[in-house]
Design a protein around this motif. Structure first.
Motif, PDB file in Angstrom:
ATOM      1  N   GLY A  94       1.799  -6.516  38.085  1.00 44.82           N
ATOM      2  CA  GLY A  94       1.648  -7.075  39.419  1.00 44.82           C
ATOM      3  C   GLY A  94       0.394  -6.608  40.127  1.00 44.82           C
ATOM      4  N   ALA A  95       0.034  -5.349  39.920  1.00 44.69           N
ATOM      5  CA  ALA A  95      -1.143  -4.777  40.588  1.00 44.69           C
ATOM      6  C   ALA A  95      -2.448  -5.103  39.872  1.00 44.69           C
ATOM      7  CB  ALA A  95      -0.988  -3.248  40.696  1.00 44.69           C
ATOM      8  N   ASN A  96      -2.383  -5.373  38.577  1.00 45.24           N
ATOM      9  CA  ASN A  96      -3.577  -5.579  37.750  1.00 45.24           C
ATOM     10  C   ASN A  96      -3.403  -6.797  36.849  1.00 45.24           C
ATOM     11  OD1 ASN A  96      -4.901  -2.813  38.360  1.00 45.24           O
ATOM     12  ND2 ASN A  96      -2.851  -2.285  37.654  1.00 45.24           N
ATOM     13  N   PRO A  97      -3.300  -7.984  37.414  1.00 44.55           N
ATOM     14  CA  PRO A  97      -2.975  -9.154  36.584  1.00 44.55           C
ATOM     15  C   PRO A  97      -4.002  -9.464  35.498  1.00 44.55           C
ATOM     16  CG  PRO A  97      -3.624  -9.829  38.793  1.00 44.55           C
ATOM     17  CD  PRO A  97      -3.481  -8.338  38.814  1.00 44.55           C
ATOM     18  N   ARG A 104      -2.584  -8.113  26.544  1.00 41.25           N
ATOM     19  CA  ARG A 104      -1.798  -9.002  25.692  1.00 41.25           C
ATOM     20  C   ARG A 104      -2.642  -9.686  24.632  1.00 41.25           C
ATOM     21  NH1 ARG A 104       1.314  -6.268  27.830  1.00 41.25           N
ATOM     22  NH2 ARG A 104       1.932  -6.003  25.725  1.00 41.25           N
ATOM     23  N   MET A 105      -3.973  -9.535  24.698  1.00 36.30           N
ATOM     24  CA  MET A 105      -4.816 -10.235  23.715  1.00 36.30           C
ATOM     25  C   MET A 105      -4.670  -9.594  22.337  1.00 36.30           C
ATOM     26  SD  MET A 105      -8.789  -9.109  24.419  1.00 36.30           S
ATOM     27  CE  MET A 105      -9.484  -9.386  22.812  1.00 36.30           C
ATOM     28  N   SER A 147       9.673  -8.133  24.907  1.00 34.34           N
ATOM     29  CA  SER A 147       9.833  -9.536  25.308  1.00 34.34           C
ATOM     30  C   SER A 147      10.412  -9.648  26.713  1.00 34.34           C
ATOM     31  CB  SER A 147      10.753 -10.265  24.325  1.00 34.34           C
ATOM     32  OG  SER A 147      10.184 -10.287  23.044  1.00 34.34           O
ATOM     33  N   VAL A 148      11.393  -8.826  27.016  1.00 39.35           N
ATOM     34  CA  VAL A 148      12.004  -8.855  28.350  1.00 39.35           C
ATOM     35  C   VAL A 148      10.988  -8.435  29.401  1.00 39.35           C
ATOM     36  CG1 VAL A 148      13.743  -7.764  29.836  1.00 39.35           C
ATOM     37  CG2 VAL A 148      14.373  -8.551  27.545  1.00 39.35           C
ATOM     38  N   SER A 154       5.494 -11.902  33.441  1.00 37.35           N
ATOM     39  CA  SER A 154       4.670 -13.118  33.374  1.00 37.35           C
ATOM     40  C   SER A 154       5.247 -14.225  34.249  1.00 37.35           C
ATOM     41  CB  SER A 154       4.553 -13.605  31.936  1.00 37.35           C
ATOM     42  OG  SER A 154       3.884 -12.653  31.155  1.00 37.35           O
ATOM     43  N   LEU A 155       6.546 -14.431  34.168  1.00 36.71           N
ATOM     44  CA  LEU A 155       7.177 -15.458  35.002  1.00 36.71           C
ATOM     45  C   LEU A 155       7.059 -15.110  36.486  1.00 36.71           C
ATOM     46  CD1 LEU A 155      10.342 -16.188  32.841  1.00 36.71           C
ATOM     47  CD2 LEU A 155       8.488 -17.796  33.363  1.00 36.71           C
ATOM     48  N   GLU A 156       7.276 -13.856  36.794  1.00 36.06           N
ATOM     49  CA  GLU A 156       7.181 -13.428  38.197  1.00 36.06           C
ATOM     50  C   GLU A 156       5.773 -13.619  38.744  1.00 36.06           C
ATOM     51  OE1 GLU A 156       9.103  -9.853  40.687  1.00 36.06           O
ATOM     52  OE2 GLU A 156       7.861  -9.205  38.999  1.00 36.06           O
ATOM     53  N   MET A 157       4.760 -13.246  37.952  1.00 35.90           N
ATOM     54  CA  MET A 157       3.367 -13.399  38.402  1.00 35.90           C
ATOM     55  C   MET A 157       2.993 -14.862  38.573  1.00 35.90           C
ATOM     56  SD  MET A 157       1.216 -10.333  36.540  1.00 35.90           S
ATOM     57  CE  MET A 157       1.325 -11.068  34.946  1.00 35.90           C
TER      58      MET A 157
END
Length: 192
Positions: A94-97, A104-105, A147-148, A154-157
């Motif tokens: 959340g702080a560092n999108p 994740r790359m 995954s969780v 990801s969904l929240e962002m």
């Protein structure tokens, strides 16, 4: 000749901040050069390529996340360690999108092994010891945990949880309760 004061570390940190501001995919050598008011060509004395810059952002993010998660879980076990670890990831995302996206790359095998990535796995394995999950099953549990955490963050962002009650914090805690319950009652290995 390299510009005085311009180091690989400064370039990487500036690129990471830029990623957080404009998105990881928007980070280029040219964009970073503009931050320092230099020509892009001058940065190639520090960087091999744009891909090299993005890899460095990913490595920085993995290191930062591992450090935060390590501090969060220190002295904790079981459910408390699980929640602390999960919160460290969610808070970081959340702080560092942009940095989170970089983490994740995909990395080549040698880079991945030399990164802080294995520390993340080791921390999750330590958490799983509190749940008494047998080693052959731990890889499945680690993949589930990742995954969780990643899926929720990801969904929240993306704003997926902002349209209806309850608030995402309440759902997050229910998700972690459910994950804790699943880890506590991990199913026996199913026959192949």
């Amino acid at each position: 000749m390299a510009r005085v004061g311009l180091t690989l570390e400064r370039l990487t940190r500036a690129a990471a901040e830029l990623a957080d501001d404009v998105g990881f995919e928007q980070v280029t050598v040219s964009a970073v050069a503009r931050l320092f008011d230099v020509k892009a060509a001058s940065l190639y004395s520090h960087l091999k390529s744009s891909q090299d810059l993005k890899t460095r952002i990913a490595l920085l993010a993995l290191e930062e996340m591992a450090n935060l998660a390590g501090e969060a879980v220190a002295g904790r076990a079981g459910r408390d360690a699980l929640i602390a670890f999960a919160n460290a990831y969610r808070d970081y995302a959340g702080a560092n999108p942009g940095r989170y996206a970089a983490a994740r790359m995909p990395l080549d095998a040698d880079t991945a092994v030399a990164s802080a990535g294995p520390r993340h796995t080791q921390m999750m394995q330590a958490i799983l010891r509190g749940y008494h999950i047998a080693e052959p099953e731990q890889v499945h549990a680690i993949r589930l945990m990742g995954s969780v955490f990643h899926g929720y963050a990801s969904l929240e962002m993306s704003g997926a949880f902002s349209h209806s009650p309850p608030d995402s914090q309440q759902s997050w805690m229910r998700t972690l309760d459910a994950l804790d319950s699943l880890l506590t009652n991990w199913p026996a290995e199913s026959p192949a």
